[in-house]
Design an enzyme around this catalytic site. Structure first.
Site, PDB file in Angstrom:
ATOM      1  N   GLU A 167     103.862  36.043 -42.071  1.00 32.78           N
ATOM      2  CA  GLU A 167     102.512  36.622 -42.138  1.00 32.78           C
ATOM      3  C   GLU A 167     101.929  36.774 -40.728  1.00 32.78           C
ATOM      4  O   GLU A 167     101.294  37.795 -40.413  1.00 32.78           O
ATOM      5  CB  GLU A 167     101.612  35.731 -43.004  1.00 32.78           C
TER       6      GLU A 167
ATOM      7  N   HIS B 188     105.915  32.340 -38.560  1.00 33.35           N
ATOM      8  CA  HIS B 188     105.699  32.641 -39.983  1.00 33.35           C
ATOM      9  C   HIS B 188     105.579  34.158 -40.157  1.00 33.35           C
ATOM     10  O   HIS B 188     104.943  34.831 -39.346  1.00 33.35           O
ATOM     11  CB  HIS B 188     104.430  31.945 -40.494  1.00 33.35           C
TER      12      HIS B 188
ATOM     13  N   SER C 121     103.311  30.018 -54.832  1.00 34.59           N
ATOM     14  CA  SER C 121     104.441  30.890 -55.168  1.00 34.59           C
ATOM     15  C   SER C 121     105.336  30.272 -56.250  1.00 34.59           C
ATOM     16  O   SER C 121     106.473  30.698 -56.420  1.00 34.59           O
ATOM     17  CB  SER C 121     105.261  31.184 -53.904  1.00 34.59           C
TER      18      SER C 121
ATOM     19  N   SER D  61     104.421  27.888 -46.750  1.00 34.05           N
ATOM     20  CA  SER D  61     103.402  27.248 -45.920  1.00 34.05           C
ATOM     21  C   SER D  61     102.370  26.524 -46.776  1.00 34.05           C
ATOM     22  O   SER D  61     102.036  25.361 -46.531  1.00 34.05           O
ATOM     23  CB  SER D  61     102.720  28.315 -45.050  1.00 34.05           C
TER      24      SER D  61
ATOM     25  N   HIS E 130     103.837  38.707 -47.801  1.00 32.71           N
ATOM     26  CA  HIS E 130     103.296  38.163 -46.541  1.00 32.71           C
ATOM     27  C   HIS E 130     102.844  39.233 -45.564  1.00 32.71           C
ATOM     28  O   HIS E 130     102.215  38.924 -44.555  1.00 32.71           O
ATOM     29  CB  HIS E 130     104.356  37.277 -45.866  1.00 32.71           C
TER      30      HIS E 130
ATOM     31  N   THR F  77      96.525  33.077 -43.916  1.00 26.79           N
ATOM     32  CA  THR F  77      95.799  32.808 -45.174  1.00 26.79           C
ATOM     33  C   THR F  77      96.133  31.463 -45.807  1.00 26.79           C
ATOM     34  O   THR F  77      95.426  31.022 -46.708  1.00 26.79           O
ATOM     35  CB  THR F  77      96.147  33.905 -46.207  1.00 26.79           C
TER      36      THR F  77
HETATM   37  S1  SF4 Z   1      98.406  32.563 -51.146  1.00 28.17           S
HETATM   38 FE1  SF4 Z   1      96.543  33.791 -50.935  1.00 28.17          FE
HETATM   39  S2  SF4 Z   1      97.024  35.329 -49.377  1.00 28.17           S
HETATM   40 FE2  SF4 Z   1      98.972  34.444 -50.064  1.00 28.17          FE
HETATM   41  S3  SF4 Z   1      99.666  35.801 -51.689  1.00 28.17           S
HETATM   42 FE3  SF4 Z   1      98.455  34.186 -52.674  1.00 28.17          FE
HETATM   43  S4  SF4 Z   1      96.346  35.026 -52.813  1.00 28.17           S
HETATM   44 FE4  SF4 Z   1      97.488  36.250 -51.338  1.00 28.17          FE
END
Ligand code: SF4
Length: 330
Positions: A137, A135, A278, A234, A85, A175
């Site tokens: 990020e 958050h 994730s 998120s 992040h 993002t």
């Molecule tokens: S969701 Fe997008 S910004 Fe976040 S780690 Fe994955 S590619 Fe990178």
């Protein structure tokens, strides 16, 4: 027995979203921890959850990763990995002050937003950072230029914005936001600030957009959409919202298959399944197996994009891996 006989026709089906799950940034961050463990040995310290997924964190912990909240919990001189992040510059400074060996697993697409923030701050712009308060990020990006950045946490927050010069304002974003909600926030901002500039390229990343796009395609056909992902992820939380906005009758976020309640499936014919950026696909496969046991064995995969992006490992780790390989060769 033929396949048709093996899978009795129940009228029940699963629409499986593709793309789903791991994005390039998460893949790189998880590999960074795994390779660091192999190279330096346990323990390896990781500041914050490397990616926002319970299963991934537990798996890496079992391999010898120790997750901490701040650098001060890491013993002096030890190795610390910064999460996907991103971190504010002061976190790098703290690591230097404690003589930590820092490996930065920040996703390159987050780093891109950090560069934008620095560039516009250097040109003395007011920067409106659209994102969720608290958050990681957002904390990292805002830390690049705290004097120039103000957070806009959704469309309702637009009325609180104040700028020094309405001709020198730009918006950037986290993002992993909802694409549609961000467009609404920007539209409202532009009503107040007609000369507001847009980021040089989209800040909401390809993985977030692609996962939302395919969910929108399937949602209206779904009695329920199950999103595999953690509550602090998120982009996973956004997928449930997007599914509901796009016409799914119900939407639920689960970390694991066993969290699916039978009541959610009562009367359902079509179940949508997807996962956040994730989430390893084995968790989705477990959800599919769980659904199959309940009559949803007919799985149709709906594909709306082909993702091939990959990122190379952080330079500092690659350098050490190369040196170790050279030493092993003698
Ligand atoms: S969701 Fe997008 S910004 Fe976040 S780690 Fe994955 S590619 Fe990178």
């Amino acid at each position: 027995m033929s396949e048709a006989e093996a899978t009795p026709k129940t009228g029940k089906r699963v629409l499986l979203a593709n793309p789903r799950g791991y994005c390039a940034g998460v893949d790189r961050a998880v590999q960074t921890v795994e390779e660091a463990l192999k190279l330096y040995g346990a323990p390896i310290y990781v500041r914050k959850q490397i990616v926002h997924n319970k299963h991934v964190v537990q798996t890496l912990e079992a391999q010898g990763a120790i997750f901490v909240e701040e650098n001060e919990e890491v013993p002096e001189g030890a190795t610390v990995i910064f999460s996907a992040h991103g971190v504010a510059p002061e976190v790098h400074e703290q690591a230097r002050a404690r003589s930590l060996k820092a490996i930065d697993a920040t996703c390159p697409l987050v780093t891109k937003v950090h560069h934008e923030a620095r560039r516009f701050a250097a040109d003395d712009y007011d920067i409106l950072l659209i994102g969720h308060e608290g958050h990681e990020e957002v904390i990292g990006t805002a830390g690049e230029a705290p004097a120039h950045i103000q957070l806009v946490d959704g469309p309702e927050d637009v009325e609180n914005v104040t700028v020094r010069d309405p001709e020198k304002v730009v918006w950037l974003s986290q993002t992993t936001l909802s694409v549609d909600e961000t467009l609404e926030t920007v539209a409202r901002l532009k009503k107040r600030l007609p000369l507001l500039q847009s980021p040089p390229s989209d800040d909401i990343c390809y993985a977030t957009s692609n996962r939302q796009h395919v969910v929108k395609e399937i949602a209206a056909e779904c009695d329920v959409v199950i999103v595999v992902g953690s509550r602090n992820s998120s982009n996973s939380v956004r997928l449930v919202e997007v599914a509901l906005d796009a016409g799914a009758r119900a939407g639920h976020l689960v970390d694991f298959a066993h969290e699916i309640e039978d009541a959610w499936l009562t009367g359902a014919d079509t179940v949508g399944v997807t996962s956040g950026a994730s989430v390893p696909d084995e968790l989705v496969q477990q959800v599919l197996a769980h659904l199959a046991e309940r009559g949803f064995a007919d799985v149709q995969e709906i594909t709306t994009a082909d993702e091939r992006l990959t990122f190379s490992l952080p330079q500092e780790l690659k350098r050490d891996m190369k040196a170790a390989a050279a030493a092993a060769r003698g």
